[in-house]
Every structure is written in C-alpha cells, then in structure tokens.
Enzyme design. Structure first.
Site, PDB file in Angstrom:
ATOM      1  N   GLU A   5      42.418 -58.122  44.319  1.00  0.00           N
ATOM      2  CA  GLU A   5      43.117 -57.165  43.460  1.00  0.00           C
ATOM      3  C   GLU A   5      42.827 -57.487  41.998  1.00  0.00           C
ATOM      4  O   GLU A   5      42.714 -58.656  41.618  1.00  0.00           O
ATOM      5  CB  GLU A   5      44.622 -57.236  43.736  1.00  0.00           C
ATOM      6  CG  GLU A   5      45.454 -56.177  43.043  1.00  0.00           C
ATOM      7  CD  GLU A   5      46.891 -56.165  43.581  1.00  0.00           C
ATOM      8  OE1 GLU A   5      47.069 -56.190  44.823  1.00  0.00           O
ATOM      9  OE2 GLU A   5      47.824 -56.140  42.760  1.00  0.00           O
TER      10      GLU A   5
ATOM     11  N   ASP B  51      44.433 -56.200  38.306  1.00  0.00           N
ATOM     12  CA  ASP B  51      45.623 -55.477  37.863  1.00  0.00           C
ATOM     13  C   ASP B  51      45.697 -55.212  36.368  1.00  0.00           C
ATOM     14  O   ASP B  51      45.531 -56.134  35.551  1.00  0.00           O
ATOM     15  CB  ASP B  51      46.888 -56.281  38.208  1.00  0.00           C
ATOM     16  CG  ASP B  51      47.143 -56.390  39.687  1.00  0.00           C
ATOM     17  OD1 ASP B  51      46.637 -55.553  40.443  1.00  0.00           O
ATOM     18  OD2 ASP B  51      47.868 -57.331  40.083  1.00  0.00           O
TER      19      ASP B  51
ATOM     20  N   GLU C 250      49.079 -53.723  34.609  1.00  0.00           N
ATOM     21  CA  GLU C 250      50.444 -53.251  34.807  1.00  0.00           C
ATOM     22  C   GLU C 250      51.114 -53.175  33.439  1.00  0.00           C
ATOM     23  O   GLU C 250      51.037 -54.122  32.651  1.00  0.00           O
ATOM     24  CB  GLU C 250      51.226 -54.186  35.726  1.00  0.00           C
ATOM     25  CG  GLU C 250      50.702 -54.216  37.144  1.00  0.00           C
ATOM     26  CD  GLU C 250      51.556 -55.076  38.056  1.00  0.00           C
ATOM     27  OE1 GLU C 250      51.970 -54.594  39.110  1.00  0.00           O
ATOM     28  OE2 GLU C 250      51.802 -56.250  37.694  1.00  0.00           O
TER      29      GLU C 250
ATOM     30  N   HIS D 120      50.443 -56.437  31.416  1.00  0.00           N
ATOM     31  CA  HIS D 120      50.338 -57.550  32.353  1.00  0.00           C
ATOM     32  C   HIS D 120      49.020 -57.422  33.114  1.00  0.00           C
ATOM     33  O   HIS D 120      48.738 -56.373  33.705  1.00  0.00           O
ATOM     34  CB  HIS D 120      51.526 -57.494  33.317  1.00  0.00           C
ATOM     35  CG  HIS D 120      51.527 -58.553  34.374  1.00  0.00           C
ATOM     36  ND1 HIS D 120      52.200 -59.749  34.238  1.00  0.00           N
ATOM     37  CD2 HIS D 120      50.947 -58.588  35.606  1.00  0.00           C
ATOM     38  CE1 HIS D 120      52.034 -60.475  35.334  1.00  0.00           C
ATOM     39  NE2 HIS D 120      51.272 -59.798  36.172  1.00  0.00           N
TER      40      HIS D 120
ATOM     41  N   ASN E 198      46.250 -59.419  35.958  1.00  0.00           N
ATOM     42  CA  ASN E 198      46.163 -60.471  36.968  1.00  0.00           C
ATOM     43  C   ASN E 198      44.930 -60.229  37.821  1.00  0.00           C
ATOM     44  O   ASN E 198      44.420 -59.097  37.894  1.00  0.00           O
ATOM     45  CB  ASN E 198      47.423 -60.493  37.839  1.00  0.00           C
ATOM     46  CG  ASN E 198      47.660 -61.825  38.546  1.00  0.00           C
ATOM     47  OD1 ASN E 198      46.853 -62.751  38.442  1.00  0.00           O
ATOM     48  ND2 ASN E 198      48.762 -61.925  39.270  1.00  0.00           N
TER      49      ASN E 198
ATOM     50  N   ASN F 224      48.148 -65.559  40.751  1.00  0.00           N
ATOM     51  CA  ASN F 224      48.635 -66.556  39.795  1.00  0.00           C
ATOM     52  C   ASN F 224      47.670 -66.775  38.643  1.00  0.00           C
ATOM     53  O   ASN F 224      47.503 -67.891  38.151  1.00  0.00           O
ATOM     54  CB  ASN F 224      48.922 -67.889  40.500  1.00  0.00           C
ATOM     55  CG  ASN F 224      49.985 -67.765  41.569  1.00  0.00           C
ATOM     56  OD1 ASN F 224      50.959 -67.021  41.408  1.00  0.00           O
ATOM     57  ND2 ASN F 224      49.803 -68.465  42.675  1.00  0.00           N
TER      58      ASN F 224
ATOM     59  N   GLU G 176      47.786 -64.796  35.627  1.00  0.00           N
ATOM     60  CA  GLU G 176      48.348 -63.796  34.740  1.00  0.00           C
ATOM     61  C   GLU G 176      48.009 -64.052  33.268  1.00  0.00           C
ATOM     62  O   GLU G 176      48.049 -65.188  32.804  1.00  0.00           O
ATOM     63  CB  GLU G 176      49.871 -63.743  34.881  1.00  0.00           C
ATOM     64  CG  GLU G 176      50.381 -63.473  36.282  1.00  0.00           C
ATOM     65  CD  GLU G 176      50.642 -64.733  37.095  1.00  0.00           C
ATOM     66  OE1 GLU G 176      50.153 -65.816  36.695  1.00  0.00           O
ATOM     67  OE2 GLU G 176      51.345 -64.637  38.120  1.00  0.00           O
TER      68      GLU G 176
ATOM     69  N   ASP H 258      64.295 -55.345  38.548  1.00  0.00           N
ATOM     70  CA  ASP H 258      64.712 -56.698  38.913  1.00  0.00           C
ATOM     71  C   ASP H 258      63.875 -57.766  38.223  1.00  0.00           C
ATOM     72  O   ASP H 258      64.254 -58.944  38.212  1.00  0.00           O
ATOM     73  CB  ASP H 258      64.666 -56.879  40.432  1.00  0.00           C
ATOM     74  CG  ASP H 258      63.298 -56.600  41.033  1.00  0.00           C
ATOM     75  OD1 ASP H 258      62.523 -55.825  40.431  1.00  0.00           O
ATOM     76  OD2 ASP H 258      62.985 -57.167  42.099  1.00  0.00           O
TER      77      ASP H 258
ATOM     78  N   GLY I 270      62.463 -60.176  32.148  1.00  0.00           N
ATOM     79  CA  GLY I 270      62.783 -60.927  33.350  1.00  0.00           C
ATOM     80  C   GLY I 270      63.880 -60.319  34.199  1.00  0.00           C
ATOM     81  O   GLY I 270      64.500 -61.012  35.014  1.00  0.00           O
TER      82      GLY I 270
ATOM     83  N   ARG J  20      53.750 -75.183  34.497  1.00  0.00           N
ATOM     84  CA  ARG J  20      53.558 -74.465  35.756  1.00  0.00           C
ATOM     85  C   ARG J  20      52.569 -75.183  36.663  1.00  0.00           C
ATOM     86  O   ARG J  20      52.624 -75.031  37.885  1.00  0.00           O
ATOM     87  CB  ARG J  20      53.070 -73.053  35.457  1.00  0.00           C
ATOM     88  CG  ARG J  20      52.910 -72.162  36.660  1.00  0.00           C
ATOM     89  CD  ARG J  20      52.442 -70.789  36.232  1.00  0.00           C
ATOM     90  NE  ARG J  20      52.186 -69.927  37.363  1.00  0.00           N
ATOM     91  CZ  ARG J  20      51.663 -68.698  37.259  1.00  0.00           C
ATOM     92  NH1 ARG J  20      51.351 -68.210  36.064  1.00  0.00           N
ATOM     93  NH2 ARG J  20      51.452 -67.966  38.334  1.00  0.00           N
TER      94      ARG J  20
END
Length: 287
Positions: free
Chosen positions: A103, A105, A107, A120, A122, A130, A132, A196, A201, A273
């Site tokens: 994929e 992306d 967004e 966004h 990715n 992961n 991003e 959500d 966030g 992270r």
C-alpha cells in the site's frame, strides 16, 4: 538579485499545473474508475471529468480504478472538505489485495476551522507499514483544486504535491528491506469518518451539524503498466517517464524545502518508537 521565494514557488506551481493539464486532457472517471461504496454519496459529474464524495453520520463513500497496475504515475486533483473538517479523512492511495498486502498512502486528516490539514503518508510492503511521514501544506487545500501524485517504479516511490516532491521512499534491495515490487495495485479514494484518531489524536470529534462533508476529485489520470486479471504478476513496463523517474538537483532542493518547513512527523527520527535503533532504510540516502 534572486527572485523572492514566494514568486519562485508560484512559478513552480503554475508550471506544474500547466504540465498536468496538458497530460491530463483525456482523464475520465466513467472510463477509468468505479464507485465501490457509499449508497449514492459518490457522484461522477461533468461528463466524467469530476467526482464528488460526501460523508454524513451514516456513511462515507469511495471509488477505485477499474484496473490493477504494477508501477506507474498516478495523479488526481483534489479539493478537500472546507471549514470544520475535524474527524474526516480524505484519501488517495494505492493498495493490493489479500493478506500481506502492499500500500502507498496519501491521507488528508481534517481539522477544526482555521487550522491546517495534516497530510499523512505511509508505505506498506508485504503487510508491514510503520513508515509514516506527516506534513502541513503551504496553501489551503480546501479553497481550490491541487494536484497530488504518486510515482511508483522499481527504484523508488515519490509523493508529489503540485509536482513538488514532499517525500521519496527508496528501494534498498541490497539491504533486504521490503518494498512493493510484486503485487499489482488499484488506486482507491475515499471520504470517511475517523474521529477516534484523525484529529489531534481523536481529541476533536466530528461535528455532524456541519454534515454533509464533501470532497471533490477531478482529472484522475493513470499512466502505468496494467496488470490484467489473468496475469496480475505481470511486471512489464511501458515507456512512461515514471519508469526511472527520480529527483534532479532542483527536485532535491524542493524536497529539502518542504521537509525543513512543513514536515511535522518523520518515523526515521522517532527514536523512542524504535528503542533498538531506527529502521535500516532510515540510515540511507532519502533520494
């Protein structure tokens, strides 16, 4: 004396728009796309030149390319939901099917009135993402149409806004880092509710009194290697310029400008992270 930065940027955007319209004259949603969900909330307009998606408290909507592609250049012009778009997500992305999917992306995460969208990006390969990176934009993406493009070839993926590169994801084959090279993908676009997580966030929810929310697409253009239903493993490449497209010195300068001024998140610099060390590809050249 050097031209002011604003004048230079205007010239770049104007030239990109001219080049896009020359290349996109034959774009046609009726021919190249199919509405996949939304129960009437997706509408092809202007004889196939445009398509609108709407979102209300019951449903959003989406469409996809009729064909699968293995590499290519994929463009659309998009005018995002204006005003208070908090909680909404408008998308333009490539995806394969099934388990272990690939994929790529774009967004667009909505926000409260007067606050900027978050762009966004990715990349997934063999089901793993992961990767991003997030950006603001240097214009109001809901005030007018702007061109968003994905170049995908065996060497790299380039994300562009008005033909200005904002991100390059390079195939580091020798390092064994997964990269989308084997699974044909469709273009998919959608408008949906994700309050959500999408805005701050998830702290800011969708205000349904503002519904329906509407995003507009036009000049949907694909220049790629088609993979037929009977041979989705085809890896033949046509003569498109995207086949080996990279960045020249001017492109690298534009990329640095965007990333220095407008990038707000980069997984490669998120050391907490990745306590065992940043991903391997982050240690390599981004061009």
């Amino acid at each position: 004396m050097a031209a002011p930065a604003s004048a230079l940027l205007f010239s770049i955007i104007s030239l990109a728009a001219v080049l896009f319209f020359i290349g996109g004259a034959n774009a046609d949603f009726n021919r190249d796309a199919e509405i996949t969900w939304g129960d009437g909330r997706a509408k092809i307009v202007d004889g196939g030149r445009g398509l609108s998606l709407s979102l209300d408290r019951f449903s959003g909507a989406g469409f996809q390319s009729r064909k699968h592609y293995l590499f290519g250049r994929f463009d659309t012009q998009l005018k995002l939901v204006p005003g208070d778009s908090a909680g909404t997500v408008t998308t333009f992305f490539l995806t394969s099917e099934g388990e272990g999917h690939d994929e790529i992306d774009f967004e667009f995460l909505g926000n409260s009135s007067g606050e900027p969208y978050t762009v966004h990006t990715n990349v997934y390969a063999a089901g793993k993402g992961n990767k991003e990176q997030q950006f603001r934009l240097w214009f109001d993406p809901s005030a007018a149409f702007h061109t968003y493009s994905i170049v995908w070839n065996p060497q790299r993926i380039i994300f562009l806004v008005d033909n200005i590169p904002i991100r390059v994801h390079t195939h580091h084959e020798a390092l064994g880092v997964p990269f989308p090279t084997r699974q044909p993908m469709r273009v998919q676009c959608s408008l949906w509710n994700a309050d959500d997580w999408a805005t701050q966030g998830g702290r800011v929810k969708t205000d349904w009194s503002k519904a329906p929310f509407v995003a507009h697409y036009r000049n949907f253009k694909i220049d790629g290697s088609e993979a037929t239903n009977t041979n989705k493993n085809s890896n033949s490449l046509n003569a498109g310029a995207w086949r080996t497209q990279g960045l020249d010195a001017n492109g690298r300068n534009r990329l640095r400008w965007v990333q220095q001024k407008y990038m707000i998140y980069n997984y490669c610099t998120d050391h907490p992270r990745f306590p065992q060390g940043i991903p391997t590809e982050c240690k390599q050249s981004r061009f």
